[in-house]
Design a protein around this motif. Structure first.
Motif, short mmCIF file in Angstrom:
data_model
loop_
_atom_site.label_atom_id
_atom_site.label_comp_id
_atom_site.label_asym_id
_atom_site.label_seq_id
_atom_site.Cartn_x
_atom_site.Cartn_y
_atom_site.Cartn_z
N MET A 113 0.57 7.82 3.14
CA MET A 113 -0.53 7.66 4.04
C MET A 113 -1.76 7.61 3.13
SD MET A 113 -1.18 7.64 7.02
CE MET A 113 0.53 7.47 7.53
N ASN A 114 -1.78 6.45 2.46
CA ASN A 114 -3.10 6.48 1.75
C ASN A 114 -4.22 5.74 2.40
OD1 ASN A 114 -2.52 3.67 1.93
ND2 ASN A 114 -1.71 3.51 -0.10
N ARG A 155 -4.15 4.41 6.49
CA ARG A 155 -5.18 5.20 7.24
C ARG A 155 -5.97 4.21 8.13
NH1 ARG A 155 -5.58 9.47 3.47
NH2 ARG A 155 -7.80 9.22 3.08
N LYS A 203 -4.21 2.14 10.38
CA LYS A 203 -3.62 3.13 11.70
C LYS A 203 -4.92 3.46 12.73
CE LYS A 203 0.60 4.52 10.03
NZ LYS A 203 1.38 3.52 10.26
N ASN A 204 -6.01 3.50 11.94
CA ASN A 204 -7.35 3.84 12.82
C ASN A 204 -7.80 2.70 13.69
OD1 ASN A 204 -9.42 5.39 13.69
ND2 ASN A 204 -10.76 4.00 12.17
N TYR A 226 -5.98 10.24 15.15
CA TYR A 226 -5.18 8.95 15.50
C TYR A 226 -4.07 8.59 14.64
CZ TYR A 226 -7.71 7.99 10.92
OH TYR A 226 -8.37 7.86 9.73
N LEU A 227 -3.43 9.86 14.09
CA LEU A 227 -2.16 9.95 13.35
C LEU A 227 -1.07 10.63 14.01
CD1 LEU A 227 -3.36 10.45 9.56
CD2 LEU A 227 -2.95 8.29 10.74
N MET A 280 2.34 13.51 6.33
CA MET A 280 2.43 12.79 5.23
C MET A 280 1.18 12.58 4.31
SD MET A 280 5.07 9.97 6.65
CE MET A 280 4.88 8.79 5.27
N LEU A 281 -0.08 12.58 5.10
CA LEU A 281 -1.23 12.53 4.45
C LEU A 281 -1.42 13.56 3.38
CD1 LEU A 281 -4.28 11.42 5.20
CD2 LEU A 281 -4.45 13.45 6.71
N SER A 316 0.08 12.36 0.25
CA SER A 316 -0.74 11.31 -0.50
C SER A 316 -1.74 11.65 -1.05
CB SER A 316 -0.82 10.15 0.34
OG SER A 316 -1.90 10.71 1.38
N GLU A 317 -2.49 12.69 -0.87
CA GLU A 317 -3.43 13.19 -1.59
C GLU A 317 -3.38 14.27 -2.77
OE1 GLU A 317 -6.34 11.56 -1.23
OE2 GLU A 317 -5.80 10.66 0.64
#
Lengths: 543, 225
Positions: free
Chosen positions: A1-2, A6, A9-10, B97-98, B105-106, B109-110
């Motif tokens: 989810m880079n 994102r 998706k937004n 919005y996810l 998963m966010l 990724s970070e």
């Protein structure tokens, strides 16, 4: 989810916001397409028309400057000295222009009208209009005062048959342009120019009529032997010369019976009777006549104190004095590319001699293209206005959106997302909607731009002072033998016919680049806001 | 037990109405790995401030914080947040919005920490472990109940494979039954997964279930026996 994911998706999941932004970009895109379409159409109409025009620049003396300078001279001797050394165009100046790779060739045209020799050995091409005797009898009287008796003398003037067009350089504009084409033989060389060789080029019709080919010679008279000529002691031999035919040409300017004034055309007005030769050949052919005239006056004025001119051997026509006595009045330079004309003039303007002038002769073109210039200016103005407004609006929308997304930014920062990635996400979100909005606008904008573009041009022409009628000059029977103006006549119609609003791939590319530019600039201010965000403050406020 | 986090002589103050207000005074404390801590204290005692300092969201006026023996300033706060800690908030702090699984998963990724390649399945499994089945995992987070959202937040905190998990009043918005469930999850994380859990709370229920209660009072931390 880079951050790219994102962003997608937004955009896809907040549809109402996305649709509003797409609509905004769609409207912006339409206005920009109309503006760019009209502006490009105006510019390309000018370029296309300019490309159709001859790429000529004229070089000559600026007589206004000369007169203005002469007016400032108060001393009479000084003024006389100035007139005795009247400014001239020098051959070296023209030659130096030819060194410029943008210049194709130069015309320093002189026009003379000559006669058939006393045996009428070369017949001229008849237009089938006038009887030969009619040509001679309709010429009227030629009168002069005898230098000795001072009595008025008159005789019937004889019309010349042949128009002699001469140049100081081997490649003439007419031939470079394809208006005249060599069908046999060749054009004269620089060596023949330098030597004043008695060579010429004749038309294929004149050659056919007289059974002459390349390598043959023709006989022409520089004048006819009448009372005025005889007083100088001239003989037929002094006036007549044989010229070797080195080339035969065809041309694209036939005078047809439907031409206006066809019945009244003289032989020399027929391009079939035009003969090309070097300017120095003219000088050499006329040399015996010029010398006898010079000697006649030198003897007549004797040692008169005002006879300085005839006492100076440098003024006597001769082969040695030819180079210094060749007179160049106007020069027309033919450039390779019509679009180089303005730059060429600008480049040399500062280095010209005091009384010389270089002109692109585009006053008429500039005058006629004024409505297009105005249209282009307004169109560009609209584009910039829309772009600036778009930047302001999108910046405000983004900044306001940012306020509502502080919480999300705080979360992202708290889990270790970098601020640059957050900015990147905002940029991509806007870029996606911009691309969608602009893509839709390409379709609608192409249709609208065409209609609006044509309407505003019609309005612009109607409201400007340029009219279609005043700029077109029609010349006699279609061929003007004395015309040495190589500039192309254009009409407003020519310009308008090239005007077509087309949304080319280049414009579409520009729109996307402009759109991404708007997005990039619009993200700058919100980016500063993001860079100042403190995740602790955001999250503590939330909690 | 191994020390994971050490605070040395931490001072923190801010200007309030023209006067400097000292929140933390020469605070020193050591947290051990694999334990579940609760920090208690009266309102305004500086619990949240302390949490923001140890989570790398803010910096102290003076003093040092060591993570596994390394000064977090030297590690870099951004890197520290990304690779060493996770935070669970009272408001859950999920991205609206996810979906639930995307929120988990966010965090993957970070981070620079090692995460299995099949991230989506790992995220589903994590959620399932905390009672969020697949059908719910694919829902947008605002379609889930408060308790479910907090579980998603906890799953997210585990997704980045960090050793330290902070929580600020994580059960403040939940009913008692859910509160107990969440606390047992924290205990499980500490005891079964070896994570260090530090929870700031007012709740006696929460503190009673922790391995170690710590009181923040007068700018200092003291163990409650």
């Amino acid at each position: 989810m880079n951050f790219i994911n994102r962003a997608f998706k937004n955009v896809s999941r907040r549809m109402s916001k996305t649709v509003l932004l797409i609509l905004t970009f769609f409207l912006i895109g339409n206005l920009v397409i109309i503006g760019l379409g009209v502006s490009k159409a105006s510019e390309s109409a000018k370029i296309l028309t300019r490309q159709k025009m001859r790429a000529v620049v004229t070089y000559g003396l600026d007589y206004n400057k000369i007169w203005q300078y002469a007016d400032t001279i108060e001393d009479e001797d000084e003024l006389e000295e100035f007139y005795n050394n009247y400014p001239r165009i020098k051959l070296e100046e023209v030659t130096s222009f030819l060194q410029d790779e943008r210049v194709k060739t130069a015309n320093t045209v002189n026009i003379n009208m000559w006669y058939a020799d006393s045996q009428n050995s070369l017949d001229f091409v008849h237009l089938g209009n006038r009887a030969e005797e009619d040509i001679d009898s309709s010429s009227g009287q030629s009168c002069w005062y005898d230098d000795v008796t001072n009595e008025q003398m008159c005789e019937t003037y004889k019309n010349p048959y042949f128009l002699i067009k001469s140049n100081m350089f081997p490649d003439m504009i007419e031939f470079e342009d394809g208006e005249y084409q060599i069908v046999s033989g060749r054009f004269y060389t620089q060596q023949e120019i330098d030597n004043g060789s008695l060579v010429c080029l004749i038309s294929e019709n004149l050659a056919a009529l007289n059974g002459v080919g390349v390598g043959d010679s023709i006989s022409l008279a520089v004048n006819y032997l009448a009372g005025y000529m005889q007083q100088f002691g001239l003989t037929e031999e002094d006036l007549e010369n044989r010229f070797e035919v080195i080339g035969i040409f065809s041309h694209s300017q036939p005078i047809t019976p439907d031409a206006p004034n066809f019945d009244y055309c003289y032989p020399y007005e027929n391009p079939d009777n035009m003969i090309f030769m070097p300017s120095t050949t003219i000088y050499m052919a006329q040399l015996p006549m010029q010398q006898k005239q010079f000697d006649y006056y030198a003897e007549m004025y004797g040692d008169d104190e005002n006879n300085e001119y005839y006492l100076d051997p440098a003024n006597r026509p001769s082969e040695e004095n030819m180079a210094s006595q060749m007179n160049i009045n106007d020069v027309t330079l033919l450039l390779n590319d019509p679009l180089d004309v303005d730059d060429f003039v600008r480049d040399y303007q500062g280095s010209l001699s005091q009384f010389a002038a270089l002109s692109a002769n585009n006053e008429e073109f500039n005058r006629l293209s004024k409505p297009l210039d105005t249209l282009s200016m307004y169109a560009n103005f609209i584009v910039w206005l829309v772009v600036i407004n778009a930047i302001v609006i999108i910046t405000l929308v983004t900044a306001l959106t940012l306020k509502t997304r502080e919480y999300e930014i705080g979360v992202l920062l708290s889990i270790g997302a970098s601020k640059l990635k957050v900015i990147g996400q905002f940029f991509i979100e806007l870029a996606i909607v911009a691309v969608l909005g602009f893509t839709l606008s390409v379709v609608s904008g192409s249709l609208i731009a065409k209609r609006i573009g044509n309407t505003v041009l019609e309005y612009q022409i109607a409201s400007s002072e340029v009219s279609q009628e005043e700029e077109y000059y029609y010349n006699g029977h279609g061929f003007d033998p004395w015309n040495t103006d190589y500039t192309t006549d254009i009409s407003l119609e020519d310009l308008v016919s090239e005007y077509e609003v087309r949304i080319s791939p280049l414009i579409i590319g520009e729109i996307y680049v402009l759109g991404l530019g708007i997005v990039l600039i619009s993200v700058i201010i919100p980016s500063f806001m993001i860079m100042r965000y403190n995740p602790k403050k955001i999250l503590m406020n939330q909690n | 037990m191994t020390e994971i986090l050490r605070l040395e002589n931490i001072n923190y103050s801010y200007i309030d109405g023209g006067y400097e207000r000292q929140i933390l005074k020469d605070l020193s404390y050591s947290f051990e790995a694999g334990k579940f801590y609760t920090i208690l204290g009266p309102s305004g005692s500086g619990k949240t401030t302390l949490l923001s300092l140890v989570a790398g969201l803010d910096t102290a006026k003076s003093g040092k914080i060591y993570f596994n023996g390394k000064d977090i300033d030297e590690i870099g706060l951004h890197k520290f947040r990304r690779n060493a800690i996770s935070i669970v908030f009272q408001q859950f702090n999920l991205i609206s919005y996810l979906t639930a699984v995307e929120n988990v998963m966010l965090a993957m990724s970070e981070t620079d920490n090692e995460i299995p390649k099949d991230r989506k399945n790992v995220a589903y499994n994590l959620l399932e472990r905390f009672g969020i089945v697949r059908s719910k995992a694919d829902r947008m987070v605002n379609q889930l109940s408060g308790g479910e959202q907090q579980r998603v937040a906890i799953a997210r905190s585990l997704a980045s494979n960090v050793d330290l998990i902070f929580a600020d009043e994580p059960t403040g918005n939940l009913d008692t039954a859910t509160e107990k469930e969440i606390i047992s999850i924290f205990k499980e994380l500490a005891h079964d997964f070896g994570k260090t859990i530090i929870v700031v709370t007012h709740s006696d229920t929460v503190s009673a279930m922790s391995d170690q209660r710590v009181l923040l009072k007068d700018g200092k931390l003291t163990k409650i026996k």
